[in-house]
Design a protein around this motif. Sequence first.
Motif, PDB file in Angstrom:
ATOM      1  N   CYS A  73       7.267 -12.276  -1.359  1.00  0.00           N
ATOM      2  CA  CYS A  73       8.019 -11.785  -0.195  1.00  0.00           C
ATOM      3  C   CYS A  73       8.472 -10.341  -0.393  1.00  0.00           C
ATOM      4  O   CYS A  73       8.360  -9.510   0.513  1.00  0.00           O
ATOM      5  N   LYS A  74       8.962 -10.040  -1.596  1.00  0.00           N
ATOM      6  CA  LYS A  74       9.491  -8.702  -1.847  1.00  0.00           C
ATOM      7  C   LYS A  74       8.411  -7.632  -1.873  1.00  0.00           C
ATOM      8  O   LYS A  74       8.692  -6.450  -1.659  1.00  0.00           O
ATOM      9  N   LYS A  75       7.178  -8.036  -2.123  1.00  0.00           N
ATOM     10  CA  LYS A  75       6.068  -7.084  -2.075  1.00  0.00           C
ATOM     11  C   LYS A  75       5.892  -6.515  -0.668  1.00  0.00           C
ATOM     12  O   LYS A  75       5.365  -5.416  -0.498  1.00  0.00           O
ATOM     13  N   LYS A  76       6.332  -7.279   0.323  1.00  0.00           N
ATOM     14  CA  LYS A  76       6.108  -6.902   1.713  1.00  0.00           C
ATOM     15  C   LYS A  76       7.265  -6.126   2.323  1.00  0.00           C
ATOM     16  O   LYS A  76       7.184  -5.709   3.478  1.00  0.00           O
ATOM     17  N   MET A  77       8.363  -5.965   1.570  1.00  0.00           N
ATOM     18  CA  MET A  77       9.562  -5.419   2.200  1.00  0.00           C
ATOM     19  C   MET A  77      10.249  -4.343   1.367  1.00  0.00           C
ATOM     20  O   MET A  77       9.936  -4.127   0.191  1.00  0.00           O
ATOM     21  N   ASN A  97       8.439   8.017  -8.136  1.00  0.00           N
ATOM     22  CA  ASN A  97       7.291   7.515  -8.891  1.00  0.00           C
ATOM     23  C   ASN A  97       7.577   6.144  -9.495  1.00  0.00           C
ATOM     24  O   ASN A  97       6.676   5.291  -9.580  1.00  0.00           O
ATOM     25  N   PHE A  98       8.817   5.929  -9.906  1.00  0.00           N
ATOM     26  CA  PHE A  98       9.236   4.623 -10.419  1.00  0.00           C
ATOM     27  C   PHE A  98       9.066   3.549  -9.338  1.00  0.00           C
ATOM     28  O   PHE A  98       8.512   2.466  -9.589  1.00  0.00           O
ATOM     29  N   ILE A  99       9.515   3.845  -8.120  1.00  0.00           N
ATOM     30  CA  ILE A  99       9.360   2.904  -7.004  1.00  0.00           C
ATOM     31  C   ILE A  99       7.883   2.656  -6.715  1.00  0.00           C
ATOM     32  O   ILE A  99       7.445   1.514  -6.513  1.00  0.00           O
ATOM     33  N   CYS A 100       7.097   3.727  -6.722  1.00  0.00           N
ATOM     34  CA  CYS A 100       5.652   3.584  -6.465  1.00  0.00           C
ATOM     35  C   CYS A 100       4.968   2.764  -7.557  1.00  0.00           C
ATOM     36  O   CYS A 100       4.027   2.005  -7.279  1.00  0.00           O
ATOM     37  N   ASP A 101       5.428   2.906  -8.803  1.00  0.00           N
ATOM     38  CA  ASP A 101       4.873   2.095  -9.895  1.00  0.00           C
ATOM     39  C   ASP A 101       5.154   0.612  -9.664  1.00  0.00           C
ATOM     40  O   ASP A 101       4.277  -0.237  -9.872  1.00  0.00           O
ATOM     41  N   ILE A 102       6.368   0.304  -9.230  1.00  0.00           N
ATOM     42  CA  ILE A 102       6.748  -1.094  -8.990  1.00  0.00           C
ATOM     43  C   ILE A 102       5.846  -1.717  -7.927  1.00  0.00           C
ATOM     44  O   ILE A 102       5.383  -2.851  -8.075  1.00  0.00           O
ATOM     45  N   GLU A 108      -3.123   8.857  -5.736  1.00  0.00           N
ATOM     46  CA  GLU A 108      -3.514   9.652  -4.561  1.00  0.00           C
ATOM     47  C   GLU A 108      -2.633   9.335  -3.358  1.00  0.00           C
ATOM     48  O   GLU A 108      -2.143  10.238  -2.671  1.00  0.00           O
ATOM     49  N   ALA A 109      -2.408   8.044  -3.114  1.00  0.00           N
ATOM     50  CA  ALA A 109      -1.609   7.633  -1.956  1.00  0.00           C
ATOM     51  C   ALA A 109      -0.159   8.075  -2.092  1.00  0.00           C
ATOM     52  O   ALA A 109       0.448   8.547  -1.124  1.00  0.00           O
ATOM     53  N   ARG A 110       0.402   7.954  -3.305  1.00  0.00           N
ATOM     54  CA  ARG A 110       1.809   8.326  -3.477  1.00  0.00           C
ATOM     55  C   ARG A 110       2.018   9.821  -3.348  1.00  0.00           C
ATOM     56  O   ARG A 110       3.033  10.273  -2.808  1.00  0.00           O
ATOM     57  N   THR A 111       1.072  10.610  -3.849  1.00  0.00           N
ATOM     58  CA  THR A 111       1.197  12.057  -3.745  1.00  0.00           C
ATOM     59  C   THR A 111       1.281  12.488  -2.295  1.00  0.00           C
ATOM     60  O   THR A 111       2.141  13.298  -1.905  1.00  0.00           O
ATOM     61  N   MET A 112       0.406  11.937  -1.477  1.00  0.00           N
ATOM     62  CA  MET A 112       0.387  12.283  -0.052  1.00  0.00           C
ATOM     63  C   MET A 112       1.638  11.787   0.657  1.00  0.00           C
ATOM     64  O   MET A 112       2.252  12.513   1.451  1.00  0.00           O
ATOM     65  N   LYS A 113       2.038  10.546   0.363  1.00  0.00           N
ATOM     66  CA  LYS A 113       3.171   9.943   1.075  1.00  0.00           C
ATOM     67  C   LYS A 113       4.490  10.594   0.666  1.00  0.00           C
ATOM     68  O   LYS A 113       5.356  10.842   1.523  1.00  0.00           O
ATOM     69  N   ILE A 145      13.356   7.606   1.696  1.00  0.00           N
ATOM     70  CA  ILE A 145      11.976   7.914   1.294  1.00  0.00           C
ATOM     71  C   ILE A 145      11.417   6.780   0.434  1.00  0.00           C
ATOM     72  O   ILE A 145      10.277   6.349   0.608  1.00  0.00           O
ATOM     73  N   SER A 146      12.237   6.271  -0.482  1.00  0.00           N
ATOM     74  CA  SER A 146      11.784   5.189  -1.360  1.00  0.00           C
ATOM     75  C   SER A 146      11.496   3.910  -0.573  1.00  0.00           C
ATOM     76  O   SER A 146      10.673   3.089  -0.989  1.00  0.00           O
ATOM     77  N   ALA A 147      12.168   3.736   0.566  1.00  0.00           N
ATOM     78  CA  ALA A 147      11.926   2.554   1.398  1.00  0.00           C
ATOM     79  C   ALA A 147      10.603   2.658   2.145  1.00  0.00           C
ATOM     80  O   ALA A 147       9.879   1.672   2.293  1.00  0.00           O
ATOM     81  N   PHE A 148      10.274   3.852   2.614  1.00  0.00           N
ATOM     82  CA  PHE A 148       9.061   4.048   3.399  1.00  0.00           C
ATOM     83  C   PHE A 148       7.822   4.314   2.548  1.00  0.00           C
ATOM     84  O   PHE A 148       6.700   4.133   3.014  1.00  0.00           O
ATOM     85  N   VAL A 149       8.008   4.739   1.298  1.00  0.00           N
ATOM     86  CA  VAL A 149       6.900   5.312   0.528  1.00  0.00           C
ATOM     87  C   VAL A 149       5.787   4.313   0.210  1.00  0.00           C
ATOM     88  O   VAL A 149       4.626   4.705   0.053  1.00  0.00           O
ATOM     89  N   HIS A 150       6.092   3.033   0.130  1.00  0.00           N
ATOM     90  CA  HIS A 150       5.056   2.054  -0.223  1.00  0.00           C
ATOM     91  C   HIS A 150       4.542   1.278   0.998  1.00  0.00           C
ATOM     92  O   HIS A 150       3.886   0.242   0.858  1.00  0.00           O
ATOM     93  N   ASN A 151       4.851   1.800   2.196  1.00  0.00           N
ATOM     94  CA  ASN A 151       4.339   1.214   3.441  1.00  0.00           C
ATOM     95  C   ASN A 151       4.617  -0.288   3.569  1.00  0.00           C
ATOM     96  O   ASN A 151       3.689  -1.094   3.740  1.00  0.00           O
ATOM     97  N   PRO A 152       5.878  -0.698   3.499  1.00  0.00           N
ATOM     98  CA  PRO A 152       6.183  -2.133   3.619  1.00  0.00           C
ATOM     99  C   PRO A 152       5.957  -2.629   5.043  1.00  0.00           C
ATOM    100  O   PRO A 152       5.936  -1.839   6.001  1.00  0.00           O
TER     101      PRO A 152
END
Length: 236
Positions: A73-77, A97-102, A108-113, A145-152
């Motif tokens: 569930c948390k992967k989606k939100m 970057n820590f959030i993106c690692d999780i 490539e995707a994180r750099t752009m986002k 930014i950390s909330a939006f960065v992984h496209n939940p």
Amino acid sequence: MLKINHFSKTYKSGKRAVDNLNLEIQKGELFGLIGHNGAGKTTTLKSIAGILNFEQGEILIDGKSISKEPVECKKKMAFLPDNPELYDYLTGIEYLNFICDIYRVSSEARTMKIKELSDDFDLTSALGNKISSYSHGMKQKLALISAFVHNPDLILMDEPFVGLDPLASFKLKNRMKQMCEQGGVIIFSTHVLEVAEKLCTRAAIMKDGHLVVCDKMETLCQNQSLEELFLEVLDE
């Protein structure tokens, strides 16, 4: 996307913060959770996010139980609390970057986002600085930014506009609309009823742990403002 069935939460003190809440939110909805202090809004959001345990009812995210399958569930939100606690010893970019690692966001995707979001929220020049040097507003922007960065698929926000300057608030509203137009779901609590009235597709009013009113915004505000409706509910 989100289904809440007969959810109740009682704290160890004996206080019943939420009582038998039933709610269903579909993809594409920008949903406002309205209520007085202590109405149960934050408890509800934290329970959906899997931060608070609960004994009664069920919360399903995309068909999965937050109690039985919390990691899936948390992967989606993403969850944005009303007072984000960030790691002050990290720089802004280290934190992102820590959030993106999780969430396993590719390089490539994180750099752009990260560039897109930090430029939009006017934080790019501060990403190399320690979070401890950030103002409250800057910390709020970093948390956003950390909330939006992984496209939940789902973002939960507790008073997201607190501490933001007018331009950042404008940018956030646009981001929220854009995400929901693309099929995502945002649920946010706010005391700024004018913002909720203009922004939300649907809203609910909670009072003393109970869901009192829930409907489309155009129906709720057909003959009165959201503020007037809220004050009526409080007087009942």
